[in-house]
Write an enzyme that holds these catalytic residues in place. Structure first.
Site, PDB file in Angstrom:
ATOM      1  N   GLU A 247       0.860  -1.194   0.000  1.00  0.00           N
ATOM      2  CA  GLU A 247       0.000   0.000   0.000  1.00  0.00           C
ATOM      3  C   GLU A 247       0.890   1.235   0.000  1.00  0.00           C
ATOM      4  O   GLU A 247       1.861   1.306   0.747  1.00  0.00           O
ATOM      5  CB  GLU A 247      -0.893   0.074   1.242  1.00  0.00           C
ATOM      6  CG  GLU A 247      -2.029  -0.897   1.334  1.00  0.00           C
ATOM      7  CD  GLU A 247      -2.884  -0.664   2.586  1.00  0.00           C
ATOM      8  OE1 GLU A 247      -2.740   0.410   3.221  1.00  0.00           O
ATOM      9  OE2 GLU A 247      -3.673  -1.546   2.938  1.00  0.00           O
TER      10      GLU A 247
ATOM     11  N   GLU B 239     -13.741   5.622  -0.486  1.00  0.00           N
ATOM     12  CA  GLU B 239     -14.694   4.732   0.186  1.00  0.00           C
ATOM     13  C   GLU B 239     -15.429   5.520   1.278  1.00  0.00           C
ATOM     14  O   GLU B 239     -14.867   5.794   2.335  1.00  0.00           O
ATOM     15  CB  GLU B 239     -13.956   3.536   0.772  1.00  0.00           C
ATOM     16  CG  GLU B 239     -13.254   2.688  -0.282  1.00  0.00           C
ATOM     17  CD  GLU B 239     -12.365   1.631   0.325  1.00  0.00           C
ATOM     18  OE1 GLU B 239     -12.896   0.644   0.883  1.00  0.00           O
ATOM     19  OE2 GLU B 239     -11.127   1.791   0.260  1.00  0.00           O
TER      20      GLU B 239
ATOM     21  N   LYS C 199     -15.781   4.340   5.208  1.00  0.00           N
ATOM     22  CA  LYS C 199     -14.656   4.070   6.092  1.00  0.00           C
ATOM     23  C   LYS C 199     -14.720   5.006   7.293  1.00  0.00           C
ATOM     24  O   LYS C 199     -15.121   6.162   7.186  1.00  0.00           O
ATOM     25  CB  LYS C 199     -13.327   4.262   5.358  1.00  0.00           C
ATOM     26  CG  LYS C 199     -13.056   3.214   4.298  1.00  0.00           C
ATOM     27  CD  LYS C 199     -11.659   3.305   3.741  1.00  0.00           C
ATOM     28  CE  LYS C 199     -10.639   2.704   4.684  1.00  0.00           C
ATOM     29  NZ  LYS C 199      -9.305   2.585   4.057  1.00  0.00           N
TER      30      LYS C 199
ATOM     31  N   GLU D  69      -9.079   9.086   5.441  1.00  0.00           N
ATOM     32  CA  GLU D  69      -9.314   7.662   5.225  1.00  0.00           C
ATOM     33  C   GLU D  69     -10.335   7.402   4.123  1.00  0.00           C
ATOM     34  O   GLU D  69     -10.329   6.361   3.484  1.00  0.00           O
ATOM     35  CB  GLU D  69      -9.772   6.988   6.519  1.00  0.00           C
ATOM     36  CG  GLU D  69      -8.725   6.945   7.603  1.00  0.00           C
ATOM     37  CD  GLU D  69      -7.515   6.122   7.203  1.00  0.00           C
ATOM     38  OE1 GLU D  69      -7.702   5.058   6.569  1.00  0.00           O
ATOM     39  OE2 GLU D  69      -6.379   6.538   7.498  1.00  0.00           O
TER      40      GLU D  69
END
Length: 478
Positions: free
Chosen positions: A262, A316, A319, A325
Site C-alpha cells: 500500500e 470509500e 470508512k 481515510e
C-alpha cells in the site's frame, strides 16, 4: 529451435518491452461503488495488471476470471486465529473461498491479515499469524499450488523500531522473534515481504522537518545515510529501512523481495490538513505509478525491482476515522476521476473512453468500449482440427478456461467450428497467463495477432484475416 523461431522471438520481445507491473488496492467500504464486473472491465483497459483486495469476496473473484489481471486475496484479521488452529481449518478456508475460482481467476497471493502485528496487540496473538501462514502454505503445498500462489502478510511501518537512517533500521524489539519466523517462512517459500508505506503520514506529522517534495517522490532533495546511500525521496528510504531490518535478523544472504503493498496520498482531509490536497495526491500517485513501471530499485538495492500497489482505487465513503481515510481513491464511486491521472495502456484497447488520460469513467462510452488488450491469440487457419480439438480440450479442462460461451447456448457458439471455438479458448488462456508469446504456441497452432478478432460477441477471426496476419508476421521475421 527452428530458423524462424529466434527472429520471431526477438520481434515479440521488441513489440512487448518488459514493463514492471502496477498494482492497485480495491477496497469496498462504500455504498456508491460500481459492481465488481464493471470494475474488472474498466481495469482491463488500463495499465493496472494486479489487484489486491481485503477479503475473498466471491463476486470480485468471479468478476476477474479470464481477465489476465492477477489477484491478491486476503484472510481478514478476525479469521487468522481460526486458520492458525490447524491445517484442516486452513484447508477448509481455502477450499470454500479460493479453490472454486481458480485457475480461471488468477490468484497469485494470499495476504494473511493486514497490519496484523500493529493493529490490536491486546487481542491478536503474534504466534497465530506465523502459524496461519505456515498452515496455508501447507495447504498449497499439498495441492501443488505453492509455486503459483504465495502466502505473505502486509505490515505497517510501525513494525520498525525506527526508520531513519535506513541503514540502521531494525524491527521493534518485542516483534523480533515473530518477524524472524515470518521472514524465514517468506525466504523458504519465495514469497515477498509486504510493507504499507505512506510518506504522507510522515510529512503530515512533521511538516517543519520534512521537505514536501521529498515526501512527494520528487527526487530533488538529497538525504544522506551514514553508510553513504543518498535518498531523493522518502519511499525509497522507507523500503531500504525495511531491507536493513530484514538483514539485521540474519537474512542478508537470503532472497526476500520487498513489495509495497500500500502507498498513496489523500486528496482531501480534515480542517487544517494542508498536505491532503488534490494537487499533492495527483503528484504523488503519478510519480508512484511511474516508479512502479520503471522497475528501478533503491539506493541499497538498485537492481532489485520493487512491486507497488497504489492505495487506492476508490474513495470509500463508509470508512471510519479521519476524512483522509475516505479520500485516498483515484476514482470516485461513480467512476469519475478525483483528479487527472494517466492509467492508459499502450497495449490495451478501449482506453479512450471519452474521458481522456486513459478513459477511466464508468459512463456509457467506457462501458461500450472494446474491452481488453489490443493483442490476441488465435488458431492458425491451416492447423488440423485434430490438434486444435486437443488444444480446445486442454484449455477448457486443465488450462482453466471458462468455455461456457462456446457451448450450445453461449454467445460465441456460432460459428460452430473447431477453429472458431479453439481460437476463443486459446485467446482466453493467452490473456489469463499474461499475454506472453509462449502462451500462444499450442504446439505451433497459435498465432499472436494485432487484428481485432471480435465478430459480434465472440472472439473469432475469419481465415482470411488470420492468413493476412500470418503473412504480416512472416514479413517481419524474414
Amino acid at each position: 529451435m527452428s530458423p524462424t523461431s529466434l527472429p520471431l522471438l526477438l520481434l515479440l520481445l521488441w513489440l512487448f518491452p518488459a514493463v514492471s507491473s502496477v498494482g492497485v488496492n480495491y477496497g469496498t467500504l462504500g455504498n456508491n461503488l460500481p459492481p465488481p464486473k464493471k470494475v474488472a472491465q474498466l481495469l482491463q483497459s488500463t495499465l493496472i495488471d494486479k489487484v489486491k483486495i481485503y477479503d475473498t469476496n466471491p463476486e470480485i473473484l468471479d468478476a476477474f476470471s479470464n481477465t489476465g489481471i492477477d489477484l491478491i486475496v486476503a484472510v481478514e484479521n478476525h479469521h487468522v486465529s481460526n486458520i492458525s488452529s490447524d491445517v484442516a481449518a486452513a484447508d477448509e478456508w481455502f477450499s470454500t473461498r479460493v479453490a472454486p475460482f481458480i485457475p480461471a481467476t488468477s490468484v497469485v497471493a494470499i495476504a494473511v491479515g493486514n497490519e496484523y502485528l500493529t493493529t490490536d496487540s491486546d487481542h491478536l496473538a503474534q504466534n497465530a499469524l506465523v502459524q496461519a501462514i505456515q498452515n496455508l502454505h501447507g495447504v498449497l503445498l499439498a495441492r501443488g499450488l505453492h509455486r503459483k500462489i504465495k502466502i505473505t502478510t502486509p505490515h505497517s511501518m510501525a513494525v520498525l523500531a525506527s526508520s531513519f537512517p535506513p541503514s540502521s533500521s531494525t524491527f521493534a524489539l518485542e516483534l523480533i522473534p515473530t518477524m524472524t519466523a515470518i521472514v524465514g517462512l517468506l525466504a523458504d517459500s519465495g514469497a515477498p515481504f509486504m510493507i504499507n508505506a505512506y510518506p504522507y503520514f510522515a510529512y503530515r506529522d512533521n511538516p517543519g522537518k520534512i521537505d514536501l517534495d521529498y515526501a512527494l517522490l520528487g527526487n530533488t532533495t538529497a538525504v544522506r545515510d551514514p553508510d553513504g546511500f543518498v535518498y531523493g525521496n522518502m519511499l525509497d528510504a522507507q523500503i531500504d529501512a525495511v531491507r536493513s531490518a530484514i538483514n539485521a535478523l540474519g537474512f542478508g544472504n537470503r532472497t526476500v523481495q520487498i513489495t509495497v503493498s500500500e502507498s498513496g496520498w489523500p486528496s482531501k482531509g480534515d480542517t487544517g490538513d494542508t498536505a491532503a490536497t488534490q494537487e499533492n495526491a495527483k503528484t504523488y500517485n503519478t510519480r508512484l505509478i511511474e516508479r512502479a513501471q520503471s522497475g528501478k530499485g533503491t539506493p541499497m538495492r538498485p537492481k532489485e525491482k520493487v512491486e507497488v500497489f497504489v492505495f487506492s482505487l476508490f474513495n470509500e465513503n463508509k470508512k471510519g476515522g479521519k476524512a483522509t481515510e475516505r479520500n485516498f481513491g483515484i476514482l470516485n464511486g461513480d467512476g469519475s476521476k478525483v483528479y487527472e491521472i494517466d492509467l492508459s495502456c499502450s497495449f490495451c484497447s478501449g482506453n479512450g473512453g471519452g474521458n481522456g488520460g486513459g478513459g477511466l469513467a464508468f459512463g456509457e462510452k467506457a462501458v461500450n468500449a472494446v474491452r481488453g488488450p489490443s493483442v490476441w491469440c488465435v488458431a492458425k487457419p491451416h492447423a488440423t482440427e485434430e490438434v486444435l480439438q486437443a488444444v480446445l480440450d486442454f484449455c477448457c479442462g486443465a488450462g482453466g478456461v471458462d468455455c461456457r460461451e462456446i457451448y450450445g447456448n453461449g454467445d460465441c457458439f456460432e460459428p460452430n467450428k473447431v477453429h472458431a471455438h479453439s481460437s476463443y479458448a486459446m485467446n482466453v488462456y493467452y490473456q489469463m497467463h499474461g499475454r506472453n508469446y509462449w502462451n500462444c504456441d499450442f504446439k505451433g497452432t497459435g498465432l499472436v495477432t494485432f487484428t481485432d478478432p471480435i465478430m459480434g460477441d465472440a472472439v473469432i477471426l475469419n481465415s482470411e484475416s488470420v492468413i493476412k496476419e500470418e503473412e504480416k508476421t512472416a514479413h517481419f521475421v524474414s
